[in-house]
Design an enzyme around this catalytic site. Structure first.
Site, PDB file in Angstrom:
ATOM      1  N   SER A 261       0.836  -1.199   0.000  1.00  0.00           N
ATOM      2  CA  SER A 261       0.000   0.000   0.000  1.00  0.00           C
ATOM      3  C   SER A 261       0.872   1.250   0.000  1.00  0.00           C
ATOM      4  O   SER A 261       2.084   1.179   0.212  1.00  0.00           O
ATOM      5  CB  SER A 261      -0.897   0.010   1.245  1.00  0.00           C
ATOM      6  OG  SER A 261      -0.113   0.332   2.375  1.00  0.00           O
ATOM      7  N   LYS A 262       0.229   2.363  -0.219  1.00  0.00           N
ATOM      8  CA  LYS A 262       0.949   3.640  -0.224  1.00  0.00           C
ATOM      9  C   LYS A 262       1.605   3.882   1.134  1.00  0.00           C
ATOM     10  O   LYS A 262       2.698   4.425   1.214  1.00  0.00           O
ATOM     11  CB  LYS A 262      -0.028   4.763  -0.567  1.00  0.00           C
ATOM     12  CG  LYS A 262       0.601   6.138  -0.513  1.00  0.00           C
ATOM     13  CD  LYS A 262      -0.224   7.141  -1.252  1.00  0.00           C
ATOM     14  CE  LYS A 262      -0.021   8.568  -0.772  1.00  0.00           C
ATOM     15  NZ  LYS A 262       1.234   8.869  -0.137  1.00  0.00           N
ATOM     16  N   ARG A 263       0.914   3.439   2.187  1.00  0.00           N
ATOM     17  CA  ARG A 263       1.474   3.617   3.536  1.00  0.00           C
ATOM     18  C   ARG A 263       2.816   2.909   3.704  1.00  0.00           C
ATOM     19  O   ARG A 263       3.700   3.394   4.389  1.00  0.00           O
ATOM     20  CB  ARG A 263       0.498   3.115   4.606  1.00  0.00           C
ATOM     21  CG  ARG A 263      -0.529   4.154   5.021  1.00  0.00           C
ATOM     22  CD  ARG A 263      -1.253   3.715   6.271  1.00  0.00           C
ATOM     23  NE  ARG A 263      -1.833   2.387   6.107  1.00  0.00           N
ATOM     24  CZ  ARG A 263      -2.960   2.126   5.446  1.00  0.00           C
ATOM     25  NH1 ARG A 263      -3.626   3.114   4.892  1.00  0.00           N
ATOM     26  NH2 ARG A 263      -3.415   0.901   5.337  1.00  0.00           N
ATOM     27  N   GLY A 265       5.029   2.515   1.431  1.00  0.00           N
ATOM     28  CA  GLY A 265       6.007   3.380   0.778  1.00  0.00           C
ATOM     29  C   GLY A 265       6.398   4.545   1.680  1.00  0.00           C
ATOM     30  O   GLY A 265       7.577   4.856   1.831  1.00  0.00           O
ATOM     31  N   ASP A 266       5.390   5.157   2.308  1.00  0.00           N
ATOM     32  CA  ASP A 266       5.662   6.301   3.189  1.00  0.00           C
ATOM     33  C   ASP A 266       6.514   5.854   4.380  1.00  0.00           C
ATOM     34  O   ASP A 266       7.447   6.531   4.790  1.00  0.00           O
ATOM     35  CB  ASP A 266       4.349   6.900   3.718  1.00  0.00           C
ATOM     36  CG  ASP A 266       3.533   7.511   2.578  1.00  0.00           C
ATOM     37  OD1 ASP A 266       4.127   7.758   1.511  1.00  0.00           O
ATOM     38  OD2 ASP A 266       2.318   7.725   2.763  1.00  0.00           O
TER      39      ASP A 266
END
Ligand code: GLU
Length: 513
Positions: A261-263, A265-266
């Protein structure tokens, strides 16, 4: 029966293309090119609620950046257009009518409130063969009432009528034949009168058929829709030419189970989008591979191996080699962990193969953004400078720090290096070094190096101390490429000017300037 290979990448413009979507596009492209087929880009914008401005341009730009060429699409045109679903309403209406006429679909008037009430009343309610007779639809209402409701402008949907008691076979090239019972399927909505648009299921099937798609290659998240799609092909009497299915495994979190998920990546510091994305609503900016300094070739190679391997240990493969070697036989069925560290390695590897001139082009704007006027330097100078550093970097942006000294004399000198390499005698030795350098005509590394070495030896100076003080004066710290490569690029005047400057500025006793 072999038919021309025609594949499609069919994103919905609901936001930036996720890296998993990019992999899907890539596999479609590799398969198309390998088979001399066509790659179609279809924009599936039938969900008017979720439409995001800018998303379609983003998709085009991202694919172009990666070198995934489109043969037929909104921009490219082609014989099966339009390639944007919102421009194909007539076609869908016509096909809804075919299913209604054949009794394979029906009209339903249930309001959201009525559906909600049924869900509250019946546990695990789904609209299907067991419940449709309790609802307000063209199967339960008299024909005249249905007509008058439609004439009165009452909102309705068209639902697919799933026959119970059937075995539905989904034949997937990766997974083989999977059989499911039709009883578990619900009567999915195919069309909504409210916006005169089809849902994903209808539009997707109709277009795959009309666009003569031979293979549907898409993410595993669409596997649950496949049985319905099989039934739709059947209802339209298109089963004979139905495309083959390939459902690609998920991309997983780098450090564990579950979908990437994008999270992630963050949290772990890597982009999940090909290009930087500026959210038009929130104004949030999400990192992109392009802006983070990745070369498109590296991203392509890295993604190709997330779910496929060439059957041996080969890792570095450019697009043409990927096209030659790609095969579903070596695609994995289980999820691929998103090993982003490997992505960095690929980038490093591809940078070594990239010309100094191209790296220089990518590097220039980064230095400009730092306030360095790069027009003062020739392209040749920048390319040579970059060439001495590329083996040390993973990203072009790393050059901003490691290569700064080529474009500006050091403002500060590393205190720990001063302490170690600059003592009371150093200024005098550096002054002598200036004299030696000044006498050299050809300032190339091969000419300069032996002269300086001879001078050090014949004066019985300490090689390490002299060379490190020299480096400290020119670079600002005791790191960097070969010293005489640096001086060749900087040239005699600049090299000497920097040593003089260091003599003035560095005070050994204070270990600082
Ligand atoms: N529009 C769907 C998506 O956004 C397409 C799925 C498919 O390829 O069938 O991914």
């Amino acid at each position: 029966m072999s038919r021309p290979v025609r594949v499609r990448f069919a994103p919905s413009p609901t936001g930036p293309l996720h890296i998993g979507g990019v992999r899907t596009a890539l596999y479609n492209y590799l398969f198309a090119r390998q088979n001399g087929g066509k790659m179609i880009l279809r924009i599936e914008d039938t969900d008017s609620q979720r439409f995001v401005p800018g998303a379609e341009d983003y998709i085009n730009e991202a694919l172009a950046w990666l070198g995934i060429e489109i043969d037929e699409g909104v921009r490219e045109g082609g014989p099966f257009g339009p390639y944007k679903q919102s421009e194909r309403r007539d076609i869908y209406r016509e096909h809804v009518k075919i299913l209604l006429d054949r009794g394979r679909a029906y009209i339903a008037f249930d309001t959201p409130e009525e559906l909600e009430a049924k869900r509250a009343e019946i546990p695990n309610f789904q609209y299907d063969a067991h419940t449709r007779n309790m609802m307000r639809n063209s199967l339960t209402l008299p024909k005249e009432e249905v007509e008058s409701l439609i004439d009165a402008g009452e909102k309705y949907v068209v639902r697919f009528k799933v026959e119970p008691g059937r075995d539905v076979v989904v034949d997937d090239l990766l997974r083989g034949k999977v059989t499911i019972k039709s009883d578990i399927l619900d009567d999915k909505v195919l069309y909504k009168s409210a916006d005169d648009l089809p849902t994903y299921h209808l539009a997707n099937i109709v277009d795959d058929h009309l666009m003569e798609i031979s293979h549907v290659i898409r993410g595993e998240e669409w596997l649950p829709s496949a049985p319905l799609h099989v039934l739709l092909y059947e209802a339209f009497e298109w089963s004979d030419t139905a495309p083959a299915f390939v459902h690609l495994p998920l991309l997983l979190k780098p450090d564990g189970k579950g979908k990437l998920s994008k999270r992630d990546g963050d949290r772990l510091g890597f982009p999940v989008f090909p290009l930087e994305w500026h959210d038009p609503k929130s104004g949030d900016i999400s990192a992109g591979y392009r802006e983070s300094g990745y070369l498109p070739e590296a991203v392509v190679n890295f993604l190709a191996l997330l779910g496929w391997n060439p059957g041996d240990d080969t890792e570095v493969m450019a697009m043409d080699e990927l096209i030659r070697k790609f095969s579903f036989a070596h695609c994995s069925r289980s999820g691929a962990k998103f090993a982003f560290e490997k992505g960095k390695w690929f980038n490093h590897t591809y940078l070594q193969e990239t010309s100094d001139e191209r790296i220089a082009e990518l590097f220039k704007p980064l230095m400009e953004a730092e306030g360095v006027d790069m027009n003062r330097f020739s392209d040749e100078y920048i390319a040579k400078a970059v060439g001495t550093l590329k083996s040390r970097i993973n990203f072009v942006k790393d050059l901003v720090e490691t290569g700064r000294f080529y474009f500006a004399a050091p403002e500060t000198y590393a205190p720990k290096d001063i302490k170690k390499r600059w003592n009371a005698e150093t200024p005098a030795i550096m002054q002598d070094l200036i004299g030696v350098l000044d006498s050299i005509g050809d300032f190339s590394a091969t000419a300069t190096e032996p002269i300086v070495m001879d001078w050090i030896k014949s004066n019985e100076l300490h090689m390490g101390n002299v060379m490190n003080a020299f480096r400290l004066a020119v670079v600002g710290e005791c790191k960097g490429p070969h010293m005489f490569e640096i001086t060749e690029i900087l040239g005699k005047d600049e090299t000497i000017a920097r040593i003089s400057r260091a003599i003035e500025r560095i005070h050994a006793d204070e270990s600082s300037i």
